[in-house]
Write a protein that holds these residues in place. Structure first.
Motif, PDB file in Angstrom:
ATOM      1  N   GLY A 158       8.945  14.923   9.504  1.00  0.00           N
ATOM      2  CA  GLY A 158      10.075  14.744   8.597  1.00  0.00           C
ATOM      3  C   GLY A 158       9.915  13.496   7.752  1.00  0.00           C
ATOM      4  N   LYS A 159       8.674  13.225   7.328  1.00  0.00           N
ATOM      5  CA  LYS A 159       8.365  11.946   6.677  1.00  0.00           C
ATOM      6  C   LYS A 159       7.654  12.199   5.345  1.00  0.00           C
ATOM      7  CE  LYS A 159       6.974   8.468   9.194  1.00  0.00           C
ATOM      8  NZ  LYS A 159       6.128   7.525   9.995  1.00  0.00           N
ATOM      9  N   LEU A 160       8.123  11.441   4.322  1.00  0.00           N
ATOM     10  CA  LEU A 160       7.498  11.455   2.998  1.00  0.00           C
ATOM     11  C   LEU A 160       6.804  10.109   2.791  1.00  0.00           C
ATOM     12  CD1 LEU A 160       7.224  12.996   0.218  1.00  0.00           C
ATOM     13  CD2 LEU A 160       9.190  11.612  -0.522  1.00  0.00           C
ATOM     14  N   THR A 161       5.513  10.157   2.459  1.00  0.00           N
ATOM     15  CA  THR A 161       4.750   8.923   2.220  1.00  0.00           C
ATOM     16  C   THR A 161       4.518   8.761   0.725  1.00  0.00           C
ATOM     17  OG1 THR A 161       3.640   9.137   4.354  1.00  0.00           O
ATOM     18  CG2 THR A 161       2.619   7.687   2.714  1.00  0.00           C
ATOM     19  N   LEU A 162       4.900   7.551   0.212  1.00  0.00           N
ATOM     20  CA  LEU A 162       4.643   7.205  -1.187  1.00  0.00           C
ATOM     21  C   LEU A 162       3.518   6.169  -1.212  1.00  0.00           C
ATOM     22  CD1 LEU A 162       8.321   6.829  -2.520  1.00  0.00           C
ATOM     23  CD2 LEU A 162       6.871   8.862  -2.534  1.00  0.00           C
ATOM     24  N   SER A 163       2.437   6.468  -1.892  1.00  0.00           N
ATOM     25  CA  SER A 163       1.289   5.545  -1.950  1.00  0.00           C
ATOM     26  C   SER A 163       0.677   5.573  -3.351  1.00  0.00           C
ATOM     27  CB  SER A 163       0.245   5.935  -0.895  1.00  0.00           C
ATOM     28  OG  SER A 163      -0.190   7.267  -1.099  1.00  0.00           O
ATOM     29  N   GLY A 164      -0.236   4.605  -3.606  1.00  0.00           N
ATOM     30  CA  GLY A 164      -0.875   4.527  -4.920  1.00  0.00           C
ATOM     31  C   GLY A 164      -1.915   5.621  -5.109  1.00  0.00           C
ATOM     32  N   ASP A 182       0.809  -1.219   0.000  1.00  0.00           N
ATOM     33  CA  ASP A 182       0.000   0.000   0.000  1.00  0.00           C
ATOM     34  C   ASP A 182       0.849   1.280   0.000  1.00  0.00           C
ATOM     35  OD1 ASP A 182      -2.293  -1.471  -0.022  1.00  0.00           O
ATOM     36  OD2 ASP A 182      -2.577  -1.420   2.147  1.00  0.00           O
ATOM     37  N   ALA A 183       1.940   1.281   0.772  1.00  0.00           N
ATOM     38  CA  ALA A 183       2.704   2.531   0.881  1.00  0.00           C
ATOM     39  C   ALA A 183       4.125   2.251   1.328  1.00  0.00           C
ATOM     40  CB  ALA A 183       2.032   3.485   1.855  1.00  0.00           C
ATOM     41  N   ILE A 184       5.021   3.185   1.008  1.00  0.00           N
ATOM     42  CA  ILE A 184       6.395   3.212   1.513  1.00  0.00           C
ATOM     43  C   ILE A 184       6.558   4.537   2.272  1.00  0.00           C
ATOM     44  CG2 ILE A 184       8.826   3.475   0.855  1.00  0.00           C
ATOM     45  CD1 ILE A 184       7.970   0.642   0.620  1.00  0.00           C
ATOM     46  N   TYR A 185       7.229   4.448   3.423  1.00  0.00           N
ATOM     47  CA  TYR A 185       7.420   5.627   4.260  1.00  0.00           C
ATOM     48  C   TYR A 185       8.916   5.941   4.347  1.00  0.00           C
ATOM     49  CZ  TYR A 185       2.680   4.317   5.530  1.00  0.00           C
ATOM     50  OH  TYR A 185       1.346   3.984   5.480  1.00  0.00           O
ATOM     51  N   ILE A 186       9.255   7.146   3.957  1.00  0.00           N
ATOM     52  CA  ILE A 186      10.659   7.593   3.990  1.00  0.00           C
ATOM     53  C   ILE A 186      10.747   8.753   4.979  1.00  0.00           C
ATOM     54  CG2 ILE A 186      12.583   8.449   2.639  1.00  0.00           C
ATOM     55  CD1 ILE A 186      11.148   7.341   0.142  1.00  0.00           C
ATOM     56  N   GLN A 187      11.588   8.580   5.985  1.00  0.00           N
ATOM     57  CA  GLN A 187      11.679   9.582   7.048  1.00  0.00           C
ATOM     58  C   GLN A 187      13.143   9.970   7.285  1.00  0.00           C
ATOM     59  OE1 GLN A 187      10.249   8.352  10.952  1.00  0.00           O
ATOM     60  NE2 GLN A 187       9.524  10.432  11.361  1.00  0.00           N
ATOM     61  N   ILE A 188      13.358  11.267   7.533  1.00  0.00           N
ATOM     62  CA  ILE A 188      14.689  11.719   7.990  1.00  0.00           C
ATOM     63  C   ILE A 188      14.745  11.404   9.481  1.00  0.00           C
ATOM     64  CG2 ILE A 188      16.302  13.643   8.127  1.00  0.00           C
ATOM     65  CD1 ILE A 188      14.662  15.049   5.956  1.00  0.00           C
TER      66      ILE A 188
END
Length: 678
Positions: free
Chosen positions: A95-101, A60-66
């Motif tokens: 400080g988080k970027l969420t990648l989702s559909g 569903d999603a990938i979470y990228i955080q500093i």
């Protein structure tokens, strides 16, 4: 009831999760790309990325955080490029970027391509430190440095004990949950400053007031080794025994305060939830659902400047946190003149500033650090002439320098200055003395310059104390010929005549205009003059006309300091008064008579007769005795010097009687009275 419902929901979630995990293999994430960042640029956070999942093609999603080093307000993660199936959402608080559909679950292939196009940028012209990027398939914050996950659970009004129980019922991809224990700055930032809200953490001082311990997770039972209390906390107001991350906007962001088990019913100190930590519990599975990459921002961590005197070549040094150090002659632009941690300058004649950075080739921005090679000029010293001084006085010496400060020394080799500054006042001097001045310009020393202080001798004189007798003539002499004189009387001759004062002084000045004062103390002894001899019964007192240093006698042989004598025998005496220092002698005759005050003519042999003792020494003495009516009773002489109390053979009655006594024609008549007692 509320707690029972919460526990039931957690159990249902855990049961469904168990079945899901039994038939679903967790993906394995791997990232590479530990890189160096150029300021004011955008940089992809990974150089490569893989996701391996044997039984799924997407998630569903990938979470990228500093997750480490995050600077809110300047750090940003951005999805670049074209990714038609992927949407991105940046949360600056976390400080988080969420990648989702966009419309459906994205594939791993699409997610990998998107991750590779995520870029980091910082808007500061001079950033520092490092950034760690965590990439994970779950919403929990991932901290690569310890491999733990942190999840904020919203639950308004939850108590600390309920939060602890709920946290321990939680699991994350098979990892056991517990109320968070925060033991480092990185944990503090990720679970507090970058968390979704205020909430409980696993600390308490319920066992011993003031002794805070972790009560959950692997650290359970251990004292706090790291704390991040808010200002004035913990304050233990109302039995506040449990640790809580402070509501945003109250004091320091992400700091801690202590609350009671339930907190307040509303407001900033009402519990809003709790933070669950996953990882570190014995028996936890080894997961690879997260990976990380880092970028390091080069910075100069220290510099060592150098200085020298006049012209010299110097070695400058610098250190960096990463990369190779580049040396420049300008604060920006140009090409490096040297690389490495140290740089030896050419021979310099003036102060020169160099600049260093450790940015990789191709970086066009970033602030360089200045390092200065200082050339200090060797100073010169100019001394002003010194006027000779008189013995026993001070001299004021002045000097000037073109650079630096002046120090004064008492020898050419001494290391410790006796004074500093342009003016030096010497101590009292008795002979010619040489001093040295030296200028110091930041460690560059001038040659020492000497100055001689010439000392002229003063006249050698000694004070005098002179003893004289009253009315003596005295000449006071300064004692040294051929000089200038000024007496306290105003006279200017070498000698003056004593005029009766006790103290004199004369200022004697030689040809060098050096003076010395000679003092004279005159002690004048008074001449002894007896004013009278006061005789009272058997006591004789010598009365002097003036005070003096006298001694006294009534026989001319034996002298005493007292002027009072006790005389047992009546008669004619001579009083002697002598000045002890030989300043004269005076004498005066006086008579001592012993006249009885009463007699008792009763025939008992005691005081039967009235007798004037000592009258036999004066053959011309006459005594007349009278009764109270003035009738002459008898006259006594040297041959008849006593009275038996009769008148022409008849006994007189007891009464008071009067007498007159005349020793001779040169002495006054003595009158008195006595009593006859029968």
């Amino acid at each position: 009831m509320k707690l029972k419902k919460q526990l039931l929901l957690v159990l249902l979630f855990a049961q469904s999760y168990f079945y899901a995990q039994t038939f679903n293999v967790a993906p394995i994430l791997t990232a590479s790309g530990n890189q160096i960042y150029c300021p004011l640029t955008s940089m992809k956070i990974v150089t490569d990325m893989t996701i391996v999942d044997p039984d799924n093609t997407g998630i569903d999603a990938i979470y990228i955080q500093i997750s480490s080093g995050y600077t809110i307000g300047t750090d940003v993660l951005t999805l670049t490029g074209t990714h038609p199936t992927i949407s991105s959402s940046w949360n600056p608080t976390l400080g988080k970027l969420t990648l989702s559909g966009i419309t459906s679950q994205p594939t791993y292939t699409a997610l990998i391509a998107a991750i590779k196009d995520v870029e980091f940028s910082n808007s500061s012209p001079n950033p520092s430190g490092f950034r760690t990027f965590s990439i994970t398939v779950g919403e929990a914050n991932y901290l690569p440095s310890n491999g733990h996950y942190y999840q904020y659970i919203s639950n308004i009004g939850v108590s600390w004990t309920s939060a602890k129980a709920l946290a321990e019922l939680s699991q994350y991809y098979g990892l056991q949950g517990y109320l968070a224990t925060i033991t480092s700055v990185e944990e503090k930032q990720l679970s507090g400053e970058q968390a979704a809200g205020a909430g409980w953490i696993g600390g308490s001082d319920q066992e011993t007031e003031g002794v805070w311990k972790w009560m959950s997770g692997p650290e359970a039972g251990t004292n706090f080794s790291y704390t991040f209390w808010n200002n004035g906390e913990p304050n233990n107001l109302g039995a506040e025994d449990y640790a809580h991350i402070t509501s945003p906007g109250v004091g320091i962001l992400g700091s801690w305060n202590d609350l009671s088990n339930t907190g307040e019913a509303s407001g900033n100190y009402q519990p809003k939830g709790y933070i669950v930590e996953y990882g570190g519990t014995p028996g936890d599975p080894i997961l690879q659902i997260s990976t990380s990459s880092t970028i390091t921002i080069p910075s100069i961590t220290s510099t060592t400047p150098a200085s020298n005197c006049d012209s010299a070549s110097m070695t400058l040094q610098a250190t960096t946190n990463i990369g190779t150090i580049n040396w420049y002659t300008n604060p920006s632009g140009g090409t490096p003149i040297h690389t490495g941690t140290s740089f030896t300058t050419p021979v310099l004649t003036t102060t020169t500033t160099y600049y260093v950075d450790s940015f990789p080739s191709g970086c066009t921005s970033g602030t360089r650090t200045a390092i200065t090679a200082t050339i200090n000029q060797v100073p010169t010293v100019t001394l002003n002439p010194v006027t000779p001084i008189c013995e026993g006085t001070t001299a004021s010496i002045t000097a000037s320098t073109n650079f630096g400060t002046i120090s004064w020394f008492d020898s050419i080799t001494s290391t410790s200055p006796i004074a500093t500054g342009p003016t030096f006042v010497t101590p009292n001097l008795s002979s010619n003395t040489t001093y040295y001045a030296q200028a110091n310009n930041n460690g560059c020393l001038s040659p020492r310059v000497s100055v001689l202080v010439s000392v002229n001798q003063i006249p050698v004189v000694n004070d005098e104390t002179i003893e004289i007798c009253e009315n003596d003539t005295l000449i006071l002499n300064a004692g040294i010929t051929g000089l200038s004189y000024l007496w306290s009387t105003g006279e200017t001759t070498q000698s003056i005549v004593y005029n009766g004062s006790n103290n004199y002084s004369v200022v004697i000045t030689n040809s060098s205009n050096c003076s010395k004062t000679k003092n004279f103390t005159i002690i004048e002894y008074a001449e002894p003059i007896i004013q009278e001899v006061l005789v009272e019964e058997s006591t004789a007192t010598l009365i002097m006309t003036q005070a003096g240093d006298y001694e006294f006698s009534i026989d001319g042989v034996n002298y005493q300091d007292s002027n009072v004598f006790t005389i047992q025998q009546g008669g004619l005496y001579i009083a002697y008064a002598k000045e002890k220092h030989g300043c004269g002698l005076d004498t005066q005759s006086f008579v001592v008579i012993s006249i009885p005050l009463f007699f008792t003519p009763n025939g008992d042999g005691i005081n039967d007769n009235w007798i004037i003792k000592g009258l036999t020494h004066y053959p011309n003495a006459k005594v007349a005795i009278f009764d109270r009516y003035g009738k002459l009773i008898i006259q006594l002489t040297a041959t008849k010097f006593f009275w038996d109390g009769t008148y022409f053979g008849q006994q007189l009655i007891s009464d008071d009687y009067w007498f007159t006594l005349k020793i001779d024609d040169t002495t006054p008549e003595v009158k008195g009275h006595f009593s006859m007692i029968r």
